[in-house]
Design a protein around this motif. Structure first.
Motif, PDB file in Angstrom:
ATOM      1  N   ILE A 210       0.681  -1.104   0.020  1.00  0.00           N
ATOM      2  CA  ILE A 210      -0.126  -0.027  -0.034  1.00  0.00           C
ATOM      3  C   ILE A 210       0.727   1.068  -0.001  1.00  0.00           C
ATOM      4  O   ILE A 210       0.548   2.279  -0.744  1.00  0.00           O
ATOM      5  N   ILE A 211       1.985   1.233   0.630  1.00  0.00           N
ATOM      6  CA  ILE A 211       2.848   2.211   0.780  1.00  0.00           C
ATOM      7  C   ILE A 211       3.559   2.579  -0.597  1.00  0.00           C
ATOM      8  O   ILE A 211       3.683   3.724  -1.037  1.00  0.00           O
ATOM      9  N   GLU A 212       3.969   1.495  -1.255  1.00  0.00           N
ATOM     10  CA  GLU A 212       4.581   1.577  -2.399  1.00  0.00           C
ATOM     11  C   GLU A 212       3.676   2.055  -3.366  1.00  0.00           C
ATOM     12  O   GLU A 212       4.149   2.971  -4.348  1.00  0.00           O
ATOM     13  N   CYS A 213       2.481   1.781  -3.360  1.00  0.00           N
ATOM     14  CA  CYS A 213       1.304   2.372  -4.497  1.00  0.00           C
ATOM     15  C   CYS A 213       1.211   3.942  -4.016  1.00  0.00           C
ATOM     16  O   CYS A 213       1.354   4.609  -5.218  1.00  0.00           O
ATOM     17  N   PHE A 214       1.325   4.274  -2.832  1.00  0.00           N
ATOM     18  CA  PHE A 214       0.671   5.761  -2.483  1.00  0.00           C
ATOM     19  C   PHE A 214       2.313   6.486  -3.019  1.00  0.00           C
ATOM     20  O   PHE A 214       2.233   7.536  -3.582  1.00  0.00           O
ATOM     21  N   ARG A 215       3.365   5.934  -2.845  1.00  0.00           N
ATOM     22  CA  ARG A 215       4.896   6.430  -3.334  1.00  0.00           C
ATOM     23  C   ARG A 215       4.729   6.584  -4.983  1.00  0.00           C
ATOM     24  O   ARG A 215       5.242   7.490  -5.288  1.00  0.00           O
ATOM     25  N   GLU A 216       4.328   5.538  -5.377  1.00  0.00           N
ATOM     26  CA  GLU A 216       4.457   5.461  -6.818  1.00  0.00           C
ATOM     27  C   GLU A 216       3.696   6.707  -7.542  1.00  0.00           C
ATOM     28  O   GLU A 216       3.807   7.284  -8.533  1.00  0.00           O
TER      29      GLU A 216
END
Length: 258
Positions: A210-216
């Motif tokens: 979820i954090i990776e999606c947010f950062r992308e």
């Protein structure tokens, strides 16, 4: 299912009042009030950036935004689940006196914490502007990871709330779990520094995706891959379905323990 939908609609005004109560209590006697929801992540980011940016400055582009993206998501999860887990116990007097759908209480904690998350986004956008992050049309997709983390947190919150009624020590144990979980989530370090033999620990962490999606979306202005979307959807659905099943199974016995 129709009964649950009917009850939810019937008690929606109560849910609204509980959310407003939580927000008012949070900022009661606070000089800065809601402004603190913006200043808090900014100050935390400033401190952690000073501490960690020298360690990872070659590995992470725009460390302040990278850090803030991770902290906003993790802090929401941490706060919402911690408050949800004690929501049944702390409202025991009210539950014993009148009939109220008990799931209203952990859900209200998740919603009120989500409101604070939205204020934290203001701090994020301020840092993005200051650090010259290129904002693309992909920023329109920012609600998606927020929805994923909200659903995931509600599911975990329901599960914790149900078990905390019977085992109060979970409150103390969960604090330890959250501390370990924070360090096992790449909030202020890049995944690349983890040895290959231990990366599976990161990949088993649902918050990582979820954090990776947010950062992308925020930091890199990229469209999230379909694979990551599916992973986040499955994680969120499993959490909420499991939480509902556990809560429904345990709720009739709450009255005996609160």
């Amino acid at each position: 299912m129709n009964e649950y939908i009917y009850n939810f609609k019937k008690y929606r005004p109560l849910l609204k009042e509980l959310v407003l109560r939580d927000i008012k209590l949070k900022y009661r006697r606070s000089v800065l009030g809601i402004l603190w929801s913006i200043l808090n992540p900014l100050l935390m980011m400033l401190v952690l950036t000073i501490v960690f940016s020298t360690l990872f400055k070659r590995s992470i582009d725009n460390f302040p935004v990278y850090l803030l993206c991770g902290r906003i998501i993790f802090d929401f999860y941490s706060q919402s689940t911690r408050e949800a887990m004690t929501s049944i116990v702390s409202n025991g007097i009210l539950i014993r006196k009148v009939y109220i759908p008990k799931y209203i209480f952990p859900i209200s904690k998740g919603i009120s914490t989500f409101v604070n998350l939205l204020f934290s986004l203001i701090a994020l956008f301020i840092v993005m502007i200051v650090t010259n992050v290129k904002i693309t049309w992909a920023i329109m997709l920012i609600p998606l990871p927020l929805i994923y983390i909200f659903i995931f947190s509600i599911g975990i919150g329901l599960t914790l709330a149900a078990y905390t009624v019977f085992f109060r020590d979970i409150v103390h144990l969960y604090s330890v779990v959250l501390t370990a979980w924070m360090y096992l989530t790449p909030l202020f370090y890049p995944v690349e520094i983890i040895p290959d033999s231990f990366k599976f620990v990161i990949y088993l962490n649902p918050l990582y995706y979820i954090i990776e999606c947010f950062r992308e979306i925020v930091l890199y202005g990229q469209i999230i891959s379909l694979q990551k979307h599916l992973i986040c959807i499955l994680i969120s659905l499993f959490s909420i379905v499991f939480g509902i099943i556990v809560f429904k199974k345990k709720q009739d016995k709450f009255i005996l323990y609160i």
